[in-house]
Write a protein that holds these residues in place. Structure first.
Motif, PDB file in Angstrom:
ATOM      1  N   LEU A 231       0.831  -1.194  -0.333  1.00  0.00           N
ATOM      2  CA  LEU A 231      -0.026   0.121   0.269  1.00  0.00           C
ATOM      3  C   LEU A 231       0.821   1.334   0.249  1.00  0.00           C
ATOM      4  CD1 LEU A 231      -2.509  -0.777   2.720  1.00  0.00           C
ATOM      5  CD2 LEU A 231      -3.061  -1.677   0.501  1.00  0.00           C
ATOM      6  N   GLU A 232       0.651   2.265  -0.777  1.00  0.00           N
ATOM      7  CA  GLU A 232       1.007   3.689  -0.554  1.00  0.00           C
ATOM      8  C   GLU A 232       0.192   4.225   0.625  1.00  0.00           C
ATOM      9  OE1 GLU A 232       3.243   5.261  -4.187  1.00  0.00           O
ATOM     10  OE2 GLU A 232       3.401   2.723  -4.753  1.00  0.00           O
ATOM     11  N   VAL A 233       0.670   4.953   1.484  1.00  0.00           N
ATOM     12  CA  VAL A 233      -0.486   5.964   1.313  1.00  0.00           C
ATOM     13  C   VAL A 233       0.348   6.959   2.142  1.00  0.00           C
ATOM     14  CG1 VAL A 233      -1.533   5.917   3.818  1.00  0.00           C
ATOM     15  CG2 VAL A 233      -0.686   3.695   2.694  1.00  0.00           C
ATOM     16  N   ILE A 234      -1.004   7.888   2.374  1.00  0.00           N
ATOM     17  CA  ILE A 234      -0.806   9.226   2.927  1.00  0.00           C
ATOM     18  C   ILE A 234      -1.322   9.195   4.433  1.00  0.00           C
ATOM     19  CG2 ILE A 234      -1.166  11.789   3.131  1.00  0.00           C
ATOM     20  CD1 ILE A 234      -1.729  11.977  -0.014  1.00  0.00           C
ATOM     21  N   TRP A 235      -0.351  10.014   4.779  1.00  0.00           N
ATOM     22  CA  TRP A 235      -0.178   9.395   6.512  1.00  0.00           C
ATOM     23  C   TRP A 235      -0.497  11.199   7.354  1.00  0.00           C
ATOM     24  CZ3 TRP A 235       2.374  10.962  11.642  1.00  0.00           C
ATOM     25  CH2 TRP A 235       1.510  10.627  11.993  1.00  0.00           C
ATOM     26  N   LYS A 236      -1.693  11.200   7.911  1.00  0.00           N
ATOM     27  CA  LYS A 236      -1.793  12.280   8.187  1.00  0.00           C
ATOM     28  C   LYS A 236      -2.020  12.077  10.010  1.00  0.00           C
ATOM     29  CE  LYS A 236      -3.216  14.891   4.127  1.00  0.00           C
ATOM     30  NZ  LYS A 236      -4.565  15.608   3.948  1.00  0.00           N
ATOM     31  N   ALA A 237      -1.804  13.181  10.449  1.00  0.00           N
ATOM     32  CA  ALA A 237      -2.293  12.910  11.977  1.00  0.00           C
ATOM     33  C   ALA A 237      -1.729  14.165  12.640  1.00  0.00           C
ATOM     34  CB  ALA A 237      -1.661  11.526  13.356  1.00  0.00           C
ATOM     35  N   VAL A 238      -2.413  13.881  14.065  1.00  0.00           N
ATOM     36  CA  VAL A 238      -2.580  15.421  15.229  1.00  0.00           C
ATOM     37  C   VAL A 238      -2.632  14.796  16.171  1.00  0.00           C
ATOM     38  CG1 VAL A 238      -3.880  17.306  15.865  1.00  0.00           C
ATOM     39  CG2 VAL A 238      -4.612  16.745  14.299  1.00  0.00           C
ATOM     40  N   LEU A 239      -1.439  15.554  16.841  1.00  0.00           N
ATOM     41  CA  LEU A 239      -0.265  14.493  18.431  1.00  0.00           C
ATOM     42  C   LEU A 239      -1.156  15.514  19.198  1.00  0.00           C
ATOM     43  CD1 LEU A 239       2.950  13.714  16.892  1.00  0.00           C
ATOM     44  CD2 LEU A 239       0.425  12.219  16.623  1.00  0.00           C
ATOM     45  N   SER A 240      -0.778  14.897  20.911  1.00  0.00           N
ATOM     46  CA  SER A 240      -0.880  16.254  21.208  1.00  0.00           C
ATOM     47  C   SER A 240       0.223  16.342  22.360  1.00  0.00           C
ATOM     48  CB  SER A 240      -1.566  15.368  22.572  1.00  0.00           C
ATOM     49  OG  SER A 240      -1.207  13.952  23.275  1.00  0.00           O
ATOM     50  N   ILE A 241       1.362  16.119  21.374  1.00  0.00           N
ATOM     51  CA  ILE A 241       2.760  16.533  22.307  1.00  0.00           C
ATOM     52  C   ILE A 241       3.142  17.268  20.547  1.00  0.00           C
ATOM     53  CG2 ILE A 241       2.848  15.133  23.576  1.00  0.00           C
ATOM     54  CD1 ILE A 241       5.157  13.776  21.585  1.00  0.00           C
ATOM     55  N   PRO A 242       3.992  18.347  21.714  1.00  0.00           N
ATOM     56  CA  PRO A 242       5.694  18.338  20.548  1.00  0.00           C
ATOM     57  C   PRO A 242       6.247  17.269  19.590  1.00  0.00           C
ATOM     58  CG  PRO A 242       6.138  19.105  22.025  1.00  0.00           C
ATOM     59  CD  PRO A 242       4.709  17.947  22.084  1.00  0.00           C
ATOM     60  N   ILE A 243       6.313  18.096  17.969  1.00  0.00           N
ATOM     61  CA  ILE A 243       7.712  16.743  17.578  1.00  0.00           C
ATOM     62  C   ILE A 243       8.443  17.971  16.072  1.00  0.00           C
ATOM     63  CG2 ILE A 243       7.314  15.425  15.741  1.00  0.00           C
ATOM     64  CD1 ILE A 243       6.664  13.561  17.743  1.00  0.00           C
ATOM     65  N   GLY A 244       9.346  18.440  16.783  1.00  0.00           N
ATOM     66  CA  GLY A 244       9.902  18.866  15.925  1.00  0.00           C
ATOM     67  C   GLY A 244       9.675  20.194  15.971  1.00  0.00           C
ATOM     68  N   LYS A 245       9.365  21.145  15.155  1.00  0.00           N
ATOM     69  CA  LYS A 245       9.015  22.198  15.142  1.00  0.00           C
ATOM     70  C   LYS A 245       7.446  22.458  15.285  1.00  0.00           C
ATOM     71  CE  LYS A 245      12.974  24.583  12.780  1.00  0.00           C
ATOM     72  NZ  LYS A 245      13.314  24.990  12.375  1.00  0.00           N
ATOM     73  N   THR A 246       6.637  21.199  15.021  1.00  0.00           N
ATOM     74  CA  THR A 246       5.224  20.949  14.792  1.00  0.00           C
ATOM     75  C   THR A 246       4.807  21.342  16.571  1.00  0.00           C
ATOM     76  OG1 THR A 246       5.125  19.523  12.995  1.00  0.00           O
ATOM     77  CG2 THR A 246       3.746  19.191  14.180  1.00  0.00           C
ATOM     78  N   PRO A 247       3.363  22.565  17.036  1.00  0.00           N
ATOM     79  CA  PRO A 247       3.176  21.955  17.697  1.00  0.00           C
ATOM     80  C   PRO A 247       2.067  20.683  18.415  1.00  0.00           C
ATOM     81  CG  PRO A 247       2.530  23.760  16.576  1.00  0.00           C
ATOM     82  CD  PRO A 247       3.129  23.381  15.855  1.00  0.00           C
ATOM     83  N   PRO A 248       1.746  20.868  19.416  1.00  0.00           N
ATOM     84  CA  PRO A 248       0.603  19.860  19.710  1.00  0.00           C
ATOM     85  C   PRO A 248      -0.658  20.844  18.984  1.00  0.00           C
ATOM     86  CG  PRO A 248       1.610  20.641  21.663  1.00  0.00           C
ATOM     87  CD  PRO A 248       2.308  21.304  20.870  1.00  0.00           C
ATOM     88  N   GLY A 249      -1.260  19.612  18.042  1.00  0.00           N
ATOM     89  CA  GLY A 249      -2.894  20.159  17.572  1.00  0.00           C
ATOM     90  C   GLY A 249      -2.509  20.369  15.971  1.00  0.00           C
ATOM     91  N   GLU A 250      -1.296  20.431  16.130  1.00  0.00           N
ATOM     92  CA  GLU A 250      -1.182  20.204  14.439  1.00  0.00           C
ATOM     93  C   GLU A 250      -0.847  19.590  13.885  1.00  0.00           C
ATOM     94  OE1 GLU A 250       0.581  23.424  12.544  1.00  0.00           O
ATOM     95  OE2 GLU A 250      -1.115  25.083  14.041  1.00  0.00           O
ATOM     96  N   GLU A 251      -0.938  19.223  12.058  1.00  0.00           N
ATOM     97  CA  GLU A 251      -0.719  17.464  11.221  1.00  0.00           C
ATOM     98  C   GLU A 251       0.612  17.527  11.299  1.00  0.00           C
ATOM     99  OE1 GLU A 251      -4.677  16.805   9.413  1.00  0.00           O
ATOM    100  OE2 GLU A 251      -2.616  17.186   7.712  1.00  0.00           O
ATOM    101  N   LEU A 252       0.512  16.331  11.468  1.00  0.00           N
ATOM    102  CA  LEU A 252       1.882  15.630  11.036  1.00  0.00           C
ATOM    103  C   LEU A 252       1.125  14.925   9.708  1.00  0.00           C
ATOM    104  CD1 LEU A 252       4.151  14.266  13.612  1.00  0.00           C
ATOM    105  CD2 LEU A 252       4.569  15.955  12.170  1.00  0.00           C
ATOM    106  N   LYS A 253       2.417  14.957   8.423  1.00  0.00           N
ATOM    107  CA  LYS A 253       2.480  13.770   7.384  1.00  0.00           C
ATOM    108  C   LYS A 253       3.037  13.378   7.113  1.00  0.00           C
ATOM    109  CE  LYS A 253       1.195  14.578   2.272  1.00  0.00           C
ATOM    110  NZ  LYS A 253       0.437  16.129   2.017  1.00  0.00           N
ATOM    111  N   ALA A 254       3.400  12.253   6.716  1.00  0.00           N
ATOM    112  CA  ALA A 254       3.620  11.422   5.826  1.00  0.00           C
ATOM    113  C   ALA A 254       3.591  10.649   4.657  1.00  0.00           C
ATOM    114  CB  ALA A 254       4.399  10.123   6.321  1.00  0.00           C
ATOM    115  N   ASN A 255       4.655  10.041   3.866  1.00  0.00           N
ATOM    116  CA  ASN A 255       4.163   9.153   2.748  1.00  0.00           C
ATOM    117  C   ASN A 255       4.540   7.840   3.261  1.00  0.00           C
ATOM    118  OD1 ASN A 255       3.007  10.853   0.475  1.00  0.00           O
ATOM    119  ND2 ASN A 255       4.608  12.040   0.847  1.00  0.00           N
TER     120      ASN A 255
END
Length: 133
Positions: A85-109
């Motif tokens: 499967l080739e998938v686009i994953w999107k997630a909103v986290l409750s913790i900061p990741i890198g420069k992404t604050p909690p509540g913002e979306e992360l994206k990955a292929n």
């Protein structure tokens, strides 16, 4: 088991994760001797491997930090007992990741290779390419 059966199971598995299922709710998808390999990526630079128990535990931990996530399947392939499967994953986290604050979306292929035995995932390989965070 037909190609359509294992493809349907693979899609149901991702849907269950999207719905917030974790731990024992995901256990029926995994063969007892499953081996999951996550190749190095921006979130997990060393990659790693997980057995059945580790996958169950990681899903429970993930549920604590993932507010919501989606898997948008772009392409799907079946070869023998393997679903790719080739998938686009999107997630909103409750913790900061890198420069992404909690509540913002992360994206990955993602590219997922799921090998099946008796209707369960026996081997999983993840190739995760994260959008910079």
């Amino acid at each position: 088991m037909s190609h359509f059966d294992i493809l349907a199971i693979a899609k149901q598995h991702l849907q269950a994760i999207s719905e917030g299922k974790a731990g024992q709710e995901l256990a029926p998808y995994y063969a007892p001797a499953i081996l999951q390999i996550e190749y190095p990526n921006a979130l997990n630079p060393n990659g790693g491997t997980s057995d059945f128990q580790t996958l169950i535990e990681r899903s429970e931990k993930g549920k604590q930090i993932i507010v919501r996530q989606t898997y948008d399947i772009q392409k799907e392939y079946v070869a023998g007992n393997t679903v790719i499967l080739e998938v686009i994953w999107k997630a909103v986290l409750s913790i900061p990741i890198g420069k992404t604050p909690p509540g913002e979306e992360l994206k990955a292929n993602f590219a997922l290779f799921l090998e099946f035995e008796n209707g369960q995932i026996s081997n999983q390989r993840n190739y995760d390419c994260f959008v910079p965070f």
